[in-house]
Design a protein around this motif. Structure first.
Motif, PDB file in Angstrom:
ATOM      1  N   LEU A 183     -60.102  -0.241   8.700  1.00 49.34           N
ATOM      2  CA  LEU A 183     -59.280   0.936   8.407  1.00 49.34           C
ATOM      3  C   LEU A 183     -59.509   1.397   6.971  1.00 49.34           C
ATOM      4  N   SER A 184     -59.714   2.690   6.811  1.00 45.66           N
ATOM      5  CA  SER A 184     -59.868   3.254   5.467  1.00 45.66           C
ATOM      6  C   SER A 184     -58.495   3.364   4.794  1.00 45.66           C
ATOM      7  N   PRO A 185     -58.472   3.674   3.487  1.00 42.23           N
ATOM      8  CA  PRO A 185     -57.176   3.993   2.861  1.00 42.23           C
ATOM      9  C   PRO A 185     -56.560   5.226   3.519  1.00 42.23           C
ATOM     10  N   ILE A 186     -55.278   5.448   3.242  1.00 42.00           N
ATOM     11  CA  ILE A 186     -54.592   6.646   3.745  1.00 42.00           C
ATOM     12  C   ILE A 186     -54.899   7.801   2.796  1.00 42.00           C
ATOM     13  N   PHE A 187     -55.335   8.934   3.346  1.00 42.04           N
ATOM     14  CA  PHE A 187     -55.651  10.115   2.550  1.00 42.04           C
ATOM     15  C   PHE A 187     -54.615  11.198   2.820  1.00 42.04           C
ATOM     16  N   ASN A 188     -54.217  11.894   1.759  1.00 42.92           N
ATOM     17  CA  ASN A 188     -53.338  13.047   1.906  1.00 42.92           C
ATOM     18  C   ASN A 188     -54.163  14.296   2.138  1.00 42.92           C
ATOM     19  N   VAL A 189     -53.647  15.186   2.956  1.00 42.32           N
ATOM     20  CA  VAL A 189     -54.277  16.496   3.116  1.00 42.32           C
ATOM     21  C   VAL A 189     -53.939  17.341   1.899  1.00 42.32           C
ATOM     22  N   ALA A 190     -54.911  17.991   1.314  1.00 39.47           N
ATOM     23  CA  ALA A 190     -54.686  18.795   0.113  1.00 39.47           C
ATOM     24  C   ALA A 190     -53.721  19.922   0.411  1.00 39.47           C
ATOM     25  N   PRO A 191     -52.898  20.338  -0.584  1.00 40.17           N
ATOM     26  CA  PRO A 191     -51.990  21.458  -0.361  1.00 40.17           C
ATOM     27  C   PRO A 191     -52.748  22.716   0.021  1.00 40.17           C
ATOM     28  N   LYS A 192     -52.153  23.475   0.893  1.00 38.93           N
ATOM     29  CA  LYS A 192     -52.824  24.679   1.389  1.00 38.93           C
ATOM     30  C   LYS A 192     -52.793  25.780   0.337  1.00 38.93           C
ATOM     31  N   ASN A 193     -53.946  26.341   0.032  1.00 39.34           N
ATOM     32  CA  ASN A 193     -54.060  27.425  -0.934  1.00 39.34           C
ATOM     33  C   ASN A 193     -53.883  28.755  -0.201  1.00 39.34           C
ATOM     34  N   PRO A 194     -52.852  29.543  -0.568  1.00 39.50           N
ATOM     35  CA  PRO A 194     -52.629  30.798   0.173  1.00 39.50           C
ATOM     36  C   PRO A 194     -53.759  31.803   0.011  1.00 39.50           C
ATOM     37  N   TYR A 195     -54.584  31.613  -1.036  1.00 43.79           N
ATOM     38  CA  TYR A 195     -55.684  32.542  -1.255  1.00 43.79           C
ATOM     39  C   TYR A 195     -57.017  31.967  -0.805  1.00 43.79           C
ATOM     40  N   GLY A 196     -57.012  30.732  -0.329  1.00 44.95           N
ATOM     41  CA  GLY A 196     -58.246  30.067   0.051  1.00 44.95           C
ATOM     42  C   GLY A 196     -58.452  30.114   1.547  1.00 44.95           C
ATOM     43  N   PRO A 197     -59.470  29.390   2.014  1.00 47.19           N
ATOM     44  CA  PRO A 197     -59.778  29.364   3.447  1.00 47.19           C
ATOM     45  C   PRO A 197     -58.669  28.691   4.241  1.00 47.19           C
ATOM     46  N   ALA A 198     -58.539  29.090   5.482  1.00 48.93           N
ATOM     47  CA  ALA A 198     -57.501  28.537   6.343  1.00 48.93           C
ATOM     48  C   ALA A 198     -57.895  27.148   6.793  1.00 48.93           C
ATOM     49  N   GLY A 199     -56.906  26.282   7.028  1.00 43.67           N
ATOM     50  CA  GLY A 199     -57.160  24.952   7.557  1.00 43.67           C
ATOM     51  C   GLY A 199     -57.645  24.004   6.479  1.00 43.67           C
ATOM     52  N   HIS A 200     -57.898  22.730   6.883  1.00 45.65           N
ATOM     53  CA  HIS A 200     -58.356  21.678   5.986  1.00 45.65           C
ATOM     54  C   HIS A 200     -59.602  21.061   6.602  1.00 45.65           C
ATOM     55  N   ALA A 201     -60.714  21.170   5.906  1.00 45.54           N
ATOM     56  CA  ALA A 201     -61.959  20.617   6.415  1.00 45.54           C
ATOM     57  C   ALA A 201     -62.480  19.574   5.435  1.00 45.54           C
ATOM     58  N   TYR A 202     -62.971  18.460   5.994  1.00 42.42           N
ATOM     59  CA  TYR A 202     -63.562  17.408   5.189  1.00 42.42           C
ATOM     60  C   TYR A 202     -64.840  16.942   5.881  1.00 42.42           C
ATOM     61  N   CYS A 203     -65.805  16.572   5.051  1.00 43.43           N
ATOM     62  CA  CYS A 203     -67.050  16.035   5.580  1.00 43.43           C
ATOM     63  C   CYS A 203     -67.013  14.521   5.470  1.00 43.43           C
ATOM     64  N   PHE A 204     -67.045  13.859   6.624  1.00 45.92           N
ATOM     65  CA  PHE A 204     -67.012  12.398   6.693  1.00 45.92           C
ATOM     66  C   PHE A 204     -68.429  11.924   6.990  1.00 45.92           C
ATOM     67  N   SER A 205     -68.993  11.081   6.101  1.00 43.59           N
ATOM     68  CA  SER A 205     -70.358  10.603   6.296  1.00 43.59           C
ATOM     69  C   SER A 205     -70.433   9.120   5.981  1.00 43.59           C
ATOM     70  N   PHE A 206     -71.416   8.450   6.590  1.00 44.21           N
ATOM     71  CA  PHE A 206     -71.641   7.034   6.326  1.00 44.21           C
ATOM     72  C   PHE A 206     -73.053   6.681   6.818  1.00 44.21           C
ATOM     73  N   TYR A 207     -73.544   5.552   6.374  1.00 46.12           N
ATOM     74  CA  TYR A 207     -74.826   5.029   6.852  1.00 46.12           C
ATOM     75  C   TYR A 207     -74.545   3.855   7.787  1.00 46.12           C
ATOM     76  N   TYR A 208     -75.343   3.784   8.854  1.00 48.06           N
ATOM     77  CA  TYR A 208     -75.158   2.704   9.830  1.00 48.06           C
ATOM     78  C   TYR A 208     -76.507   2.041  10.078  1.00 48.06           C
ATOM     79  N   HIS A 209     -76.441   0.775  10.486  1.00 50.61           N
ATOM     80  CA  HIS A 209     -77.634  -0.006  10.824  1.00 50.61           C
ATOM     81  C   HIS A 209     -77.340  -0.689  12.153  1.00 50.61           C
ATOM     82  N   MET A 210     -78.068  -0.298  13.219  1.00 47.93           N
ATOM     83  CA  MET A 210     -77.839  -0.822  14.565  1.00 47.93           C
ATOM     84  C   MET A 210     -79.192  -1.303  15.129  1.00 47.93           C
ATOM     85  N   TYR A 211     -79.539  -2.535  14.804  1.00 52.49           N
ATOM     86  CA  TYR A 211     -80.840  -3.079  15.195  1.00 52.49           C
ATOM     87  C   TYR A 211     -80.613  -4.390  15.948  1.00 52.49           C
TER      88      TYR A 211
END
Length: 927
Positions: free
Chosen positions: A789-817
């Motif tokens: 389990l990762s740490p708990i992350f808060n969703v950033a406050p919504k900016n009324p002048y910014g883009p709608a919704g909350h988007a995050y890019c989740f990435s990792f490296y895996y090794h499956m051999y």
């Protein structure tokens, strides 16, 4: 083309609105408790009730938000918190009361103000004390028992249980009517607060027998007790009745016994008694049966003081003088204790004088004039002239006598009062020492009484009248409110008992002009114009002579006042030489009043923003970062701010590390400025100093503290974990799975490891680097799950002048051999969602002996965690590893080319992109 310019202008205004959006906000408050309260109840939306035991520590913290930083004050019902106890925390966020007492219960308020509002949150810490004052959740419960039988109202006709008037459930009285044989028993009263705060029940036992009786006592002293100063007094109180045996206590009329008093049982000893120890002392006996018994004794300490005399001419003639052939009376007065022991004797020229037909000695009725003796001389003759001495003494002796001499002669004349020439009116200046004088003539010279003649006001010493034996009233450090008329008059004491003689002295106190403003700071940029104004409020004499404007010691302007009470000085274009301290002196005969103007180009201090969302982040175990934000107070008051000087030092250290933060463009009011502090050593606290810089130089600094706290919600702008340190970036093992993920390095791998599976290095190719993997050797079986389990992350406050919704890019490296590779899943777990987890990525089977990257965009709507789930395949050659886990704000821009199955939903383009691409497209089409 017009459309392009129109859209461009609209977009510019829109983005400018974003940049200049202010963050000023009224304060909000909430209260949390970190002391020893043992019970907490929510009564209303803005009130919380705490129950705490006496002598424990109450600690209330007022958590505030708002910008600028609000000022906090704790107050208590019916006054300030500091009115109830001495504590330096009244103006701090945390109010701490050590060893709280029952009288400190009440309603406390936390008030926060920052000029944009003043919300108030109240808390009601009430003590929970057995048999104390009213309790928060109802009165304490009382139970009466006779032996083992519970008594209640109506259960026995001979018993009445009731609550007295003007109490709030703290007292319950058991009344036995017409005593019966069965009423002689043991009675117990049990008081309970239902174990709140762990306070046990209290039980009091009453034994009622046919011998039970209220107390009676006796004092073994003669009343009253008359003693000389310095003697030792012993008061003995004994019990002569009462069942159960009463307890004895002593009290005095002043409620508290003298500190030197010695109390042993019923015996009270007062050693070396003094006049202030005189009074009534009472012995009180109590055995909880009937009313307490009380016996009192009065102690009188013998004393003589304040001897005075006065002469009364013949009252039957309208003449204040003493004349041969007329009557004259000499009166003598002394304060005595006890008054009945006071004795007077008279001497004439040193020889005893007895009462006769012409020399009548009397003593005035004590109700009319206590302690007064009179000598009436009938038909005054020349041979009666001489010195008469009044001697006062106490009959018991042991106290020094008081003697008063009065001379009767042809020169004995009534007094007269005059004011010396040139002494009224008396003119002085504020702050001086002045002497008001009245000349008194006559023999003997009486005491002179000074008072205010123009109004009823206290004298300089605080009393309404001041005594003077030489006719002089001396006033030190005279002030302007002492201007007025002063009356001097004769008193009857030590003189003639005739109509008082009076005289009046006028006092005039001159003072320099009082002006405003006394001090003003003016912040201005170069080449700007401004005006300074100095105004007279009051002065004596009121005629003001002149004014002088100066910059430093250089005279700028001077002139005379006519009818106006104000003078101005203007600067048309401020130059660098124009900075400095300007003074305006307004002068009259008594001196000068000064207005001071400090003209400076120093910028105002920045105002730190304390409500930053998730300001602290930690990407590596030993260091942390902090998002520092601030606004600039009145940025347009001076020249443009070109940079900030940032100073930072560890708490307890002397050395500051400094650097400059350049500023592009003009700072707007309310604009939020951000700077990220990195490489802060965990868990050290830091002091941060921020100073604005203009072409004038440095401005006012602002200082704040930054303290490390474990980031429950890490910063999401860029979270990266490579598992190089033991804490593994606050990742935790799921306690509901079958086995755990293991932190590992190829350099420390066991030589008995399973071949043909697992990585030979971390993702960067280093054999010393670490990664997380699942070990699929025995005793693991197919289908076993390991969840990380990762740490708990808060969703950033919504900016009324910014883009709608909350988007995050989740990435990792895996090794499956390995030929027995199972499945690697990732899930999104959101707080408050009905579905506990939602899958976002999954892959199964052998992917070759190399590290591959996975990227997927996620769109959480609440606080969230990422979950890695490794599932064991059919054999031991099935180790799965992960490394370099990253979470960044925004959509994933360049997803990896490797073939994987993403379960994240697609995302629509944002409106703000359209705002930029549309004008560009129209512009291109136009061309």
């Amino acid at each position: 083309m017009d459309l392009v310019f129109g859209l461009s202008w609209l977009l510019t205004v829109f983005l400018e609105g974003i940049r200049c959006q202010g963050v000023y906000a009224p304060p909000t408050v909430r209260i949390v408790h970190s002391g020893h309260a043992c019970n907490v109840e929510e009564e209303r939306y803005t009130e919380r009730v705490y129950t705490i035991r006496e002598a424990e520590t109450l600690e209330l913290t007022c958590i505030v938000t708002g910008h600028p930083r609000p000022q906090i004050r704790w107050t208590k019902t019916a006054g300030s918190a500091s009115d109830r106890f001495q504590d330096s925390t009244v103006f701090n966020e945390t109010l701490r009361i050590a060893k709280i007492q029952r009288h400190q219960g009440g309603r406390y308020y936390c008030k926060a103000e920052n000029g944009l509002g003043s919300p108030c949150h109240q808390v009601h810490p009430r003590r929970r004390l057995l048999l104390g004052r009213p309790y928060r959740d109802g009165a304490p419960e009382h139970r009466w028992r006779r032996g083992r039988d519970v008594l209640s109202q109506g259960s026995d006709k001979g018993v009445e249980i009731y609550e007295p008037f003007f109490t709030q459930g703290e007292t319950k009285i058991l009344k036995l009517k017409n005593l019966r044989p069965q009423d002689y028993a043991n009675y117990s009263c049990i008081a309970s607060v239902r174990n709140v705060c762990g306070i046990p029940d209290k039980n009091i036992l009453f034994m009622l027998t046919n011998k039970t009786a209220s107390p009676t006592i006796k004092l073994q002293v003669e009343e009253p007790i008359v003693v000389n100063p310095g003697q030792t007094v012993t008061l003995v109180c004994i019990t002569i009745g009462g069942e159960p045996t009463p307890t004895l206590t002593w009290v005095s009329g002043a409620e508290t016994l003298p500190e030197k008093a010695v109390l042993r049982g019923g015996t009270l000893t007062l050693p070396a008694i003094a006049a202030e120890d005189a009074g009534v002392y009472s012995c009180v006996a109590n055995n909880n049966v009937g009313n307490p018994a009380k016996k009192s004794a009065t102690i009188i300490v013998r004393a003589l003081k304040k001897g005075r005399f006065w002469i009364t001419p013949d009252p039957y003639h309208n003449d204040d003088n003493i004349q041969i052939g007329r009557e004259v009376k000499i009166s003598c007065q002394v304060e005595a204790m006890p008054p009945e022991e006071l004795a007077f004797s008279w001497l004439k020229n040193g020889r005893p004088l007895r009462s006769s037909e012409r020399m009548v000695i009397t003593q005035t009725d004590p109700d009319v004039s206590a302690g007064t003796t009179n000598l009436d001389i009938i038909d005054l003759k020349f041979t009666d002239f001489g010195t008469y001495t009044c001697i006062a003494s106490l009959k018991g002796g042991g106290i020094p006598e008081i003697s008063i001499d009065v001379n009767i002669s042809s020169t004995t004349v009534p007094p007269n009062l005059t004011v010396p020439r040139g002494k009224s009116p008396l003119v002085t200046q504020e702050g001086d020492t002045v002497e008001l004088q009245c000349l008194v003539s006559g023999k003997p010279k009486p005491i002179i009484l000074w008072s205010r003649a123009d109004k009823e006001a206290p004298m300089a010493d605080g009393s309404l009248q001041t005594e003077s034996y030489d006719g002089i009233l001396r006033i030190v450090n005279v002030s302007r409110d002492m201007t007025g008329s002063y009356r001097c008059q004769t008193s009857q004491y030590n003189g003639f008992n005739v109509k008082p003689r009076e005289a009046v002295v006028e006092l005039i106190v001159q003072y320099p002009p009082t002006v405003e403003p006394a001090f003003t700071e003016i912040r201005q940029g170069l080449t700007r114009a401004f005006t300074m104004s100095c105004r007279v409020l009051r002065a004596h004499p009121s005629r003001v002579l002149r004014y002088e404007w100066r910059l430093g010691s250089r005279l700028l302007n001077a002139g005379q006042f006519d009818l106006q009470d104000e003078t101005e000085f203007g600067v048309r274009s401020l130059s660098r030489e124009g900075y400095g301290e300007y003074t305006c002196d307004i002068i009259n005969e008594a001196g000068a009043g000064r207005c001071t103007f400090l003209v400076t180009g120093r910028a105002y201090s920045p105002e730190f923003f304390y409500d930053t969302y998730s300001p602290l982040w930690q990407n590596r175990p030993r260091v942390y970062g902090y998002k520092l934000q601030w606004t600039q107070m009145n940025p347009s008051a001076v020249d443009r701010i070109v940079a900030y000087r940032l100073g930072i030092r560890q708490t307890g250290q002397q050395r500051w590390w400094e650097q400059e933060i350049p500023v592009d463009g003009t700072i707007q009011p309310g604009e939020l400025i951000t700077y990220n502090l990195t490489e802060l050593i965990r868990p050290e606290a830091y002091e941060v100093r921020l100073t604005p810089i203009t072409r004038f130089g440095e401005g006012d600094s602002a200082v704040r503290m930054i303290k490390y706290s474990t980031p429950i919600n890490p910063h999401l702008r860029e979270f990266h974990c490579s598992f190089e340190e033991e804490p593994v970036c606050m990742f935790t093992q799921d306690k509901t799975d079958d086995f755990d993920w293991t932190r590992h390095s190829a350099a420390t791998r066991d030589t008995k490891y399973t071949p043909n599976t697992g990585p030979s290095s971390d993702r960067s190719g280093s054999k010393q680097g670490f990664y997380m993997y699942i070990e699929t050797s025995r005793p693991r079986v197919e289908g076993d799950q390991a969840r990380l389990l990762s740490p708990i992350f808060n969703v950033a406050p919504k900016n009324p002048y910014g883009p709608a919704g909350h988007a995050y890019c989740f990435s990792f490296y895996y090794h499956m051999y390995g030929k027995h590779i199972g499945t690697l899943n990732t899930f999104l777990r959101q707080k408050g969602q009905t579905a506990p987890e939602s899958p976002v990525w999954s892959l199964s089977g052998n992917q070759g002996e190399r590290w591959r990257q996975a990227k997927v965009s996620i769109h959480p709507t609440a606080s969230f965690q990422m979950v890695f789930e490794g599932i064991r395949g059919p054999g031991i050659e099935g180790d799965i590893a992960i490394d370099d886990v990253t979470l960044e704000e925004g959509e994933c821009r360049d997803p990896p080319s490797n073939n994987l199955r993403s379960l994240a939903p697609p995302t629509a383009d944002h409106i703000w992109r359209l705002c930029i691409t549309l004008p560009l497209a129209l512009f291109s089409q136009r061309r």
